[in-house]
Design a protein around this motif. Sequence first.
Motif, short mmCIF file in Angstrom:
data_model
loop_
_atom_site.label_atom_id
_atom_site.label_comp_id
_atom_site.label_asym_id
_atom_site.label_seq_id
_atom_site.Cartn_x
_atom_site.Cartn_y
_atom_site.Cartn_z
N LEU A 22 0.89 -1.53 0.04
CA LEU A 22 0.16 0.03 -0.09
C LEU A 22 0.70 1.39 0.06
CD1 LEU A 22 -0.07 1.21 3.08
CD2 LEU A 22 -1.55 -0.76 3.35
N CYS A 23 0.37 2.63 -0.45
CA CYS A 23 1.04 3.61 -0.33
C CYS A 23 0.39 4.42 0.79
CB CYS A 23 0.64 4.62 -1.61
SG CYS A 23 1.53 5.85 -1.57
N ILE A 57 2.60 -11.52 8.19
CA ILE A 57 1.38 -10.77 7.85
C ILE A 57 1.27 -10.77 6.44
CG2 ILE A 57 0.49 -8.34 7.88
CD1 ILE A 57 0.71 -9.62 10.60
N GLY A 58 -0.06 -10.90 6.09
CA GLY A 58 -0.37 -11.17 4.60
C GLY A 58 -1.07 -9.77 4.24
N PRO A 59 -2.18 -9.51 4.21
CA PRO A 59 -3.02 -8.33 3.59
C PRO A 59 -2.69 -7.28 4.50
CG PRO A 59 -4.77 -9.76 4.60
CD PRO A 59 -3.32 -10.69 4.57
N LEU A 60 -2.53 -6.01 4.04
CA LEU A 60 -2.70 -4.77 4.68
C LEU A 60 -3.57 -3.83 4.35
CD1 LEU A 60 1.44 -4.25 4.75
CD2 LEU A 60 0.14 -4.74 6.55
N SER A 61 -4.16 -2.80 5.24
CA SER A 61 -4.79 -1.72 4.95
C SER A 61 -4.49 -0.46 5.75
CB SER A 61 -6.37 -2.22 4.96
OG SER A 61 -7.13 -1.02 4.36
N CYS A 62 -4.58 0.58 5.20
CA CYS A 62 -4.55 1.79 5.95
C CYS A 62 -5.55 2.83 5.92
CB CYS A 62 -3.09 2.65 5.67
SG CYS A 62 -3.18 3.36 3.96
N ILE A 91 -2.70 1.48 10.59
CA ILE A 91 -2.28 0.36 9.76
C ILE A 91 -2.69 -0.85 10.12
CG2 ILE A 91 -0.65 -1.11 8.67
CD1 ILE A 91 1.29 1.17 8.00
N ALA A 92 -3.57 -1.66 9.43
CA ALA A 92 -4.15 -3.01 10.09
C ALA A 92 -3.49 -3.90 9.01
CB ALA A 92 -5.74 -3.21 9.89
#
Length: 472
Positions: A45-46, A88-93, A100-101
Amino acid sequence: MGKNKDALVVCSDRSTGVGITVWELETGAQLLHIPTCAAAPHGLLCLRNQFLVASQCNRHGSFGGGAIFIWPLNKPRSPLRSYTMEAIGPLSCTKDGIYIAGGAPSGNAYLWEVANGRLLRTWRAHHKSLKCMVFSDDDSLLICGSNDGIIFVWSMISLLDVEDSGSSPPLLHCLSEHRSSITGLVTISVGARSIFVSSSLDGTCKVWDLVSGRLLQTQVYSTSITAITLHPVEQLLFSGSVDGKIFVNVLDLGPVEDPLVTTEDQAFVLKGHNGSITALTFSGFGLISASEDFTFCLWDTIKWVVARRFNHRKGAVTNMVVIKQSTLLPMSNHQKATNQFCVSLLQKYPEPANSGEGMSTFLSLSACRNQQTSTNFQGNNLLDHLIFDSEREQTPVMMQMKLERSMDDRMWVTSMTKHVMEMNKHLQSRLLDMMQCRLLCPYETDSSPKKKRQKLRTESPGLPEGQSHSAG
């Protein structure tokens, strides 16, 4: 370099040696290469248009913790390396970059505050591996999809509740309409309505009302759906499939009493890949698709044909992020002053509850969230300082404060012990599986002393029985 033109950031999960590549979409030129990165799907992610964040895939068959790397776009030197309790696999912010999750194959989820790196909460989010995570458009909800097809929705208010950080947060929605692994989650706001779309290997895409959790529409296909994205202006859903096709459907988001069902016959189909679609996104130049055929394509949004094809021979692209080329340029002193945003090492373990910093963390979701003052970084040991002052002054409050702090520490240790025990059970199960496989598939070895002596006699037939080479 066109400052306002889009650039595409891509990476693969094949090997850390592949790294991250930044491409100029207009000319097809390679702008930048960042080594040492292998991110799982949805693991790039950016952050605030200033940093790239990527979760790192563990080597095949390896155990133990994971890692999250952070690079500044305008100076992508050696990354800030944060090590996590597990891979950790998927990330989101969140849109403002404050939180950040991350999701793990174990089903655990993690929530960090970026500015100080504090691990705010870790909890058992799913029974199966987490595949996708996304925040709602207003950052008030966190949506997670897992390998068993179940989607959970949490309120950020409950996740940031520092008084209840030791227990599992209450669920807002549990959505179990899918019959196989979730492969994509995207959100959209239509007027006052908040909508999100999910895709699955069961061959469906489902449209949900985020507030009520109501299913609004189901799109059914004859093949598994592996990636989705939305048109930035029109209400069009693009769904990539395992056979390389991309289906284009209109989202009917009007008021309906019963969920709508659309079929593959009602979709427009784009054909340009020879392998499963791995990622989809939009840029100012149009739709971009990536595939297991080691290519990614830029599509002409008028004629709907491939306008440019990029080869990525080092591995299939699993993640794509669109950035502005201007973010790659060094900042002026004025820009640095107006764009101050700090990132820190992400903590591996959560801190004890009520640790002085919790109030500033919780308030960052309020209207003051953009006013980040130095108090956010200086309140880590406030309770310790108060206890020290009380001891020095010999006040009666001292013993009560010590007792409360001791109870908080004990609760934290208990929580961490339970988490470590769960990880140990997982590792023991994996080790037993490996031992069982070893017993079921034995193989011969020449390493035993008896076989070595037999081999020696065979190679040296002239030696008398019982005599060794060293006796000569």
